[in-house]
Motif scaffolding. Structure first.
Motif, PDB file in Angstrom:
ATOM      1  N   ASN A 378       1.081  -1.345  -0.013  1.00 36.91           N
ATOM      2  CA  ASN A 378      -0.410  -0.189  -0.028  1.00 36.91           C
ATOM      3  C   ASN A 378       0.643   1.404  -0.292  1.00 36.91           C
ATOM      4  OD1 ASN A 378      -1.963   1.993   1.219  1.00 36.91           O
ATOM      5  ND2 ASN A 378      -3.318   0.676   0.814  1.00 36.91           N
ATOM      6  N   TYR A 379      -0.239   2.272  -0.569  1.00 29.54           N
ATOM      7  CA  TYR A 379       1.426   3.292  -1.224  1.00 29.54           C
ATOM      8  C   TYR A 379       1.634   4.080   0.125  1.00 29.54           C
ATOM      9  CZ  TYR A 379       1.523   8.788  -1.406  1.00 29.54           C
ATOM     10  OH  TYR A 379       2.253   9.899  -2.146  1.00 29.54           O
ATOM     11  N   PHE A 380       0.920   3.654   1.493  1.00 25.00           N
ATOM     12  CA  PHE A 380       1.183   4.653   3.082  1.00 25.00           C
ATOM     13  C   PHE A 380       1.497   3.172   3.945  1.00 25.00           C
ATOM     14  CE2 PHE A 380      -3.037   6.613   1.276  1.00 25.00           C
ATOM     15  CZ  PHE A 380      -3.227   7.296   1.449  1.00 25.00           C
ATOM     16  N   PHE A 381       1.730   2.656   3.466  1.00 24.90           N
ATOM     17  CA  PHE A 381       2.410   1.660   4.253  1.00 24.90           C
ATOM     18  C   PHE A 381       4.752   1.987   3.622  1.00 24.90           C
ATOM     19  CE2 PHE A 381       5.949  -2.045   4.183  1.00 24.90           C
ATOM     20  CZ  PHE A 381       5.534  -2.189   5.912  1.00 24.90           C
ATOM     21  N   GLY A 382       4.151   2.428   2.778  1.00 23.00           N
ATOM     22  CA  GLY A 382       6.136   3.688   2.286  1.00 23.00           C
ATOM     23  C   GLY A 382       6.025   2.635   0.685  1.00 23.00           C
ATOM     24  N   PHE A 454       2.336   7.093  10.567  1.00 23.11           N
ATOM     25  CA  PHE A 454       2.323   6.784   9.428  1.00 23.11           C
ATOM     26  C   PHE A 454       2.449   8.062   7.964  1.00 23.11           C
ATOM     27  CE2 PHE A 454       1.611   2.752  10.162  1.00 23.11           C
ATOM     28  CZ  PHE A 454       2.431   1.852   9.540  1.00 23.11           C
ATOM     29  N   ASP A 455       2.521   8.981   8.839  1.00 21.51           N
ATOM     30  CA  ASP A 455       1.981  10.614   8.621  1.00 21.51           C
ATOM     31  C   ASP A 455       0.789  10.928   7.058  1.00 21.51           C
ATOM     32  OD1 ASP A 455       2.830  13.182   8.247  1.00 21.51           O
ATOM     33  OD2 ASP A 455       4.375  13.019   6.746  1.00 21.51           O
ATOM     34  N   VAL A 456      -0.174  10.297   7.906  1.00 24.42           N
ATOM     35  CA  VAL A 456      -1.680  10.658   6.464  1.00 24.42           C
ATOM     36  C   VAL A 456      -1.881  11.393   6.440  1.00 24.42           C
ATOM     37  CG1 VAL A 456      -3.331   9.783   5.764  1.00 24.42           C
ATOM     38  CG2 VAL A 456      -1.925   7.596   7.600  1.00 24.42           C
TER      39      VAL A 456
END
Length: 890
Positions: A378-382, A454-456
Motif C-alpha cells: 500500500n502507498y501509505f505503508f511506504g 504513518f504521517d497520513v
C-alpha cells in the motif's frame, strides 16, 4: 393557489419553474424550491439565467432546509449501527436468515436501506411483528423475522442515545414547516420529484396548510416513457385541500429529439413513414478505446465547424461510468478537451481505507501472507519492494512477518538488512495497538495512532499536489475529513462495547463503504460525462451515448432484500412497502429516455464489439431508431464500422492520435501494397502542424513482418506447434518468458491440507526407517520419531498454522500420530516374516508388492518400506495412515 405544471423534459421543467418564480418575485413574493440533491445546481443555474441574481428565491433539499438541535447520525453511522446490531443478534443466535459473519459486511448497507424504506413507508417494528403471525412458515417469514429484530434493535439504539437518523430526521420537517411563520408569504415549489414516499406526502400537506402557493413541477406526459408516479401522488394530495390547476407546459422538442421522445420504448407507437435523418449517427467500434477516440474527434470537428459551440455544449452518457472512465480520460486528455465526471466515490475505494482495513485484517488473520503483502504494498505503508520479496522467499507462512529477520551471508548479500528491518518494524507499528479483543474506543484510538505514525495527512496532501486532474484533487481534499467523521461516529457507536477485532473491522468497513464523496465540477466549460440513467442533464448541442449494449435501459433483477413478490405478499397482511423493483425499473427507463432526448444538434449512439470481435447484445434503443428513422435515401440508418473521410483531419488534430494514424496507415500499406502517398502526405502535414519532429523514429519498419528471434525453438518442438504458447507470447512476451521460460508462478499460502499431513508422515518415516535396525525398543523409536518430527514441524509448510491455538493443537496431534505410525512401522519390520537374511536373499519389487494387503476396509494403500535400504519405495502406491495402522506381510 395550488398548481401542477407538467413539461416534457428536465430543461423545460427548469425553465417553467424559473418563469413562475420570477413572476412571483416581481410581486415581492419569496420562493422556496424543494428538489433532489442532484438537481440543486441545475435549478440554481436556471434561476440565475432568468433573474440574473436574486435574494427572494432559494433552492433546497428537504434535509438542508430542516434545522434542529437534535443529535443526528449520518447514513454511514446508521450502517455501522445496523452492522453492530446484526453482530449482537448473531452472537445470541437470534437470526434465522442473516446468520454468517460475512453477511454483516455484505448486507449491512442493504438492510439499512430496507429499514429506511420501511420507515419512509411508515412501517414500524411492531407492524412487522404483527405481520409475522399472518405469514406462512417459509423464507419470507424468516426474513421478516430477522428484519423485525434488526429494526427493533436499531430503533432501540436510536432511542437510547437520543439520535435521529436520516429518515427520522426528515419526519420532523412537516412540523418545522407548520411552525415557520415566514411560509405564509412564501411560494413553495416541489421540483421534478419522480415519486413521493408516505413521509414526503406529509411534507406536501404541511406546505399546503402553511404556504401562500404550492406548485408542483414535473416531467410528465402521455407517452409510454413517463411513469407519472410523482405527479399523480402530488395531485391526489393537493385535491384534499381544494381545487388544483393542472397545466401542460410541455412544448415539442426539436426535430429528431421529439420523434424519439414520442416513440422510444413504446412498441405500440410506430411511425408509418420513417423520418429521414442526418442528425443521428450510429457507430460500431472495435473496442472502448476506439469508441472514445471517435467521441473526442467528433467533438474537435464540431468545435471547428461551429465557432459558437463550447465544451459545455457536449455530453457523454454511458451505462457504466467506471468501465469507460479510463478510455474517456485518455482520449479527451490526448485531444486537450476539458471534462467533468458526474460520479460519487465510496471512501472504501481509496487506498487509505484499504490500508486501515488491512491493519485490522492482519491481526484478525494472524499475519497471513496474503494480507501482509496487501498491507506492505500500500502507498501509505511506504517503500517495501525489498521487504515484500524477502517475505515471499523466506517468510511466506502465517505469522512469518512477525518473526525476526533471518541472517546469513546469502540473505545479507541479496538484501539490504536495514530495509528489511524497517519493513518489519512498520508492520509491527501498524498493529501494536490492535488487540484480538477490546472496546470500540481502543480500536478507534488504534486507527488514529496509525494515521499519526504513518504521517497520513501529509501523504494525502502530497498526493493532492501530484495530481493534475482538478476533480481528483477535490476528491482527495475531502478524504481525511470524511475519515475523521467515520471515526467519530464509530467511536460514538462502539466506544463502550467490547468486541473482537473482526467485529470492529466489519463496523469500520460498513462506515467506509457507506461514505460517498461527490465530485464537484471545477470548470464552467467542460464536457459532461455521466450515467445514462442516474445523471440528470439539460439540453446540449451534441450528445454521445456510448456503450449502448443491452444494459440500456437498466433493469434491476428482483433480488432485493425484500423482492417484489414478497412486497405484494406483505401488502396482503397490511404491511405496505414501496417502491417495488418493477417501479424503479420504470423510473430508470424514463430517466434514460429523457436523457437521450436532450440533444439540440446531433445524437451519436455507439457500442464496442465484444473481446472476441463479435457483436454484443445491443440496446433496444437501436431497434426503435430503426423503426422511426431512415437515411436520406429511405434506407436503414447504417451503423458505421469505420470513420468517415471527413473525420480524418480531426483524428489527426493532436500529436498522439496523429502518430497512431500514421502507424496504422503504414501497416495497411505494407499489408496491401497499395499506393497511399496521398494519405501519407496529409498525415505528415498534420504532424508538421503539431510541430512533431523525427516522425520516422516512431515507425521502426521491419519489412511488413514481426520477426520473433528463435521462434522455432519457442513454438515448434518435435514438429508440432503450441497455439497456447503463441497466443501467450503475442499477448505479452514478458509474461510468456516468466511463466514458460523461468517457470515462475504466484506463490500462494493455503491451509494445512490432508495431503500436507500425509507428506509429513512420509517424510518422518523416511527419516526414522534407516535407524530401525539400530533401535532396540519401541519406546526408543517413539522418542526418536518425536525428536525428528519436532524438527520437521519447523518447516514453513507445516509451521504456518502454529500462531493460533488451534494450529498448535493440530501440530501436536500430528506429531504424536506420526510417532505412533513410525512405531507401528518399526513393529511390523521387527516382527515381519520378511527380513534380511544372512544369505542376502533378493526379492523383486513386484513380488514384494504382491505380499501387501489393503486393510481396515479403507481406500488407502500401504506404502512399502524397503527394510534393506531403509527407504520408501517410490514406485509403490501412495501412503496415508490414520490412528490405526495394520500391515500384514506373508
Amino acid at each position: 393557489m395550488n398548481a401542477v405544471l407538467k413539461a416534457y423534459t428536465l430543461s423545460e421543467c427548469m425553465d417553467v419553474m424559473a418563469e413562475y418564480a420570477a413572476a412571483y418575485e416581481a410581486n415581492g413574493d419569496k420562493n422556496l424550491i424543494f428538489c433532489e440533491d442532484r438537481l440543486t445546481l441545475v435549478a440554481e443555474k436556471a434561476l440565475l439565467r432568468r433573474t440574473g441574481g436574486t435574494f427572494l428565491s432559494s433552492v433546497s433539499t428537504f434535509a438542508r432546509f430542516l434545522k434542529t438541535d437534535a443529535r443526528t447520525i449520518s447514513k454511514q453511522g446508521s450502517v455501522m449501527a445496523v452492522g453492530e446490531v446484526m453482530t449482537r443478534l448473531q452472537r445470541e443466535n437470534a437470526l434465522q436468515c442473516f446468520t454468517t459473519a460475512a453477511g454483516i459486511g455484505n448486507y449491512a448497507k442493504c438492510i439499512y436501506e430496507t429499514l429506511a424504506q420501511l420507515s419512509a413507508s411508515e412501517v414500524t417494528p411492531d407492524v412487522l411483528k404483527e405481520s409475522l403471525a399472518l405469514l406462512p412458515d417459509d423464507t419470507l417469514k424468516k426474513k421478516v423475522h430477522d428484519l423485525a429484530l434488526i429494526y427493533e434493535g436499531y430503533s432501540d439504539f436510536l432511542r437510547e442515545n437520543a439520535f435521529l437518523d436520516e429518515s427520522r430526521y426528515l419526519s420532523l420537517l412537516p412540523d418545522c414547516l407548520k411552525k415557520t411563520e415566514t411560509l405564509k408569504d412564501t411560494n413553495v415549489f416541489f421540483l421534478c420529484f419522480n415519486s413521493f414516499t408516505a413521509q414526503a406526502t406529509k411534507v406536501i400537506r404541511a406546505a399546503l396548510e402553511g404556504a401562500k402557493n404550492v406548485i408542483g413541477v414535473f416531467c410528465a406526459g402521455e407517452e409510454e416513457i413517463y411513469a407519472n408516479r410523482g405527479v399523480k401522488t402530488f395531485i391526489k394530495v393537493c385535491e384534499e385541500y381544494g381545487k388544483t390547476r393542472v397545466l401542460d407546459k410541455g412544448t415539442p422538442l426539436d426535430g429528431e429529439a421529439e420523434i424519439l421522445r414520442k416513440g422510444l420504448f413504446d412498441p405500440e407507437r410506430r411511425s408509418r413513414v420513417k423520418v429521414p435523418t442526418k442528425q443521428i449517427e450510429l457507430f460500431e467500434a472495435e473496442d472502448k478505446t476506439a469508441e472514445t477516440e471517435y467521441v473526442a474527434a467528433k467533438i474537435r470537428r464540431a468545435m471547428s465547424e461551429n465557432e459558437g459551440l463550447r465544451y459545455r455544449d457536449f455530453a457523454v452518457l454511458t451505462p457504466d461510468v467506471a468501465a469507460y472512465l479510463l478510455p474517456l480520460k485518455k482520449a479527451l486528455k490526448e485531444y486537450d478537451i476539458p471534462y467533468f465526471v458526474d460520479e460519487k466515490k465510496s471512501l472504501k475505494q481509496h487506498p487509505l481505507s484499504r490500508f486501515l482495513l488491512d491493519c485490522f485484517r492482519i491481526v484478525h488473520q494472524r499475519f497471513s501472507p496474503s494480507v501482509t503483502q496487501s498491507l506492505a504494498q500500500n502507498y501509505f505503508f511506504g517503500e517495501s519492494d525489498s521487504y515484500r520479496n524477502y517475505l515471499l522467499k523466506y517468510a511466506n507462512y502465517r505469522g512469518g512477518a512477525k518473526r525476526a529477520i533471518k541472517t546469513g551471508e546469502k540473505i545479507e548479500t541479496a538484501y539490504d538488512i536495514a530495509a528489511l528491518e524497517s519493513g518489519r518494524e512498520r508492520v509491527l507499528l501498524a498493529t501494536e495497538n490492535i488487540k484480538a479483543r477490546g472496546h470500540g474506543r481502543d480500536y478507534c484510538f488504534a486507527v488514529r495512532k496509525i494515521l499519526e505514525d504513518f504521517d497520513v495527512k501529509n501523504r494525502l496532501e502530497k498526493l493532492e499536489e501530484d495530481v493534475d486532474d482538478l476533480a481528483q484533487k477535490g476528491y482527495l481534499a475531502q478524504i481525511y475529513r470524511a475519515l475523521e467523521k467515520v471515526l467519530e461516529e464509530a467511536e460514538l457507536l462502539t466506544g463502550d462495547k467490547e468486541m473482537t477485532v473482526a467485529e470492529f473491522e466489519a463496523v469500520l468497513q460498513d462506515g467506509l463503504n457507506a461514505t460517498e464523496i461527490s465530485l464537484i465540477p471545477l470548470k464552467a466549460d467542460a464536457v459532461f460525462i455521466g450515467d445514462v440513467t442516474d445523471s440528470r442533464i439539460e439540453k446540449v448541442h451534441t450528445l454521445f451515448a456510448v456503450g449502448m449494449t443491452d444494459a440500456v435501459p437498466r433493469n434491476g433483477s428482483d433480488t432485493a432484500i425484500v423482492s417484489d413478490k414478497e412486497i405484494a405478499r406483505l401488502a396482503e397482511v397490511k404491511t405496505l412497502l414501496e417502491p417495488t423493483v418493477a417501479e424503479v425499473n420504470l423510473r430508470n427507463r424514463e430517466s434514460a429516455c429523457l436523457n437521450l432526448c436532450t440533444f439540440l444538434g446531433k445524437l451519436h449512439v455507439s457500442y464496442p464489439l465484444s473481446a472476441d470481435g463479435s457483436e454484443p447484445a445491443v440496446s433496444e434503443v437501436f431497434r426503435y431508431i430503426d423503426r422511426l428513422f431512415c437515411n436520406e435515401n429511405g434506407g436503414k440508418v447504417v451503423r458505421l464500422k469505420k470513420r468517415v473521410a471527413e473525420d480524418f483531419p480531426y483524428q489527426c488534430s493532436a500529436a498522439s492520435p496523429a502518430i497512431r494514424q500514421l502507424l496504422i496507415a503504414k501497416r495497411e500499406y505494407e499489408a496491401k501494397r497499395e499506393d497511399t502517398r496521398l494519405q501519407y502526405s496529409s498525415l505528415y502535414s498534420a504532424l508538421d502542424k503539431l510541430s512533431v519532429q523525427e516522425k520516422d523514429d516512431y515507425l521502426a519498419e521491419r519489412g511488413g513482418q514481426v520477426c520473433v528471434e528463435r521462434g522455432e525453438e519457442l513454438f515448434f518442438r518435435g514438429g508440432k506447434i503450441s497455439p497456447t504458447a503463441l497466443e501467450g507470447y503475442f499477448a505479452c512476451p514478458f509474461r510468456h518468458f516468466v511463466e514458460r521460460g523461468l517457470k515462475l508462478k504466484d506463490r500462494e499460502e493455503t491451509a494445512v491440507m490432508a495431503v500436507d499431513s500425509g507428506n509429513f508422515i512420509h517424510e518422518l518415516l523416511e527419516k526414522t526407517a534407516p535407524k530401525a535396525a539400530e533401535i532396540a525398543t519401541e519406546e526408543e523409536m517413539r522418542d526418536h520419531a518425536l525428536t525428528l518430527g519436532a524438527e520437521l514441524l519447523q518447516k514453513s509448510v507445516y509451521a504456518m498454522g502454529q500462531d493460533t491455538a488451534s494450529g498448535v493443537y493440530f501440530s501436536e496431534k500430528l506429531l504424536k500420530e506420526g510417532a505412533e505410525v513410525a512405531v507401528a512401522a518399526y513393529r511390523q519390520i521387527k516382527n515381519s516374516a520378511f527380513k534380511v537374511e544372512a544369505t542376502e536373499k533378493t526379492v523383486s519389487t513386484e513380488e514384494f508388492h504382491g505380499k501387501v494387503d489393503r486393510v481396515d476396509g479403507t481406500d488407502e494403500f500401504v506404502r512399502v518400506i524397503d527394510y534393506k535400504t531403509g527407504k520408501i519405495d517410490d514406485s509403490a502406491s501412495s501412503y496415508y495412515t490414520g490412528r490405526k495402522l495394520q500391515m500384514q506381510l506373508y
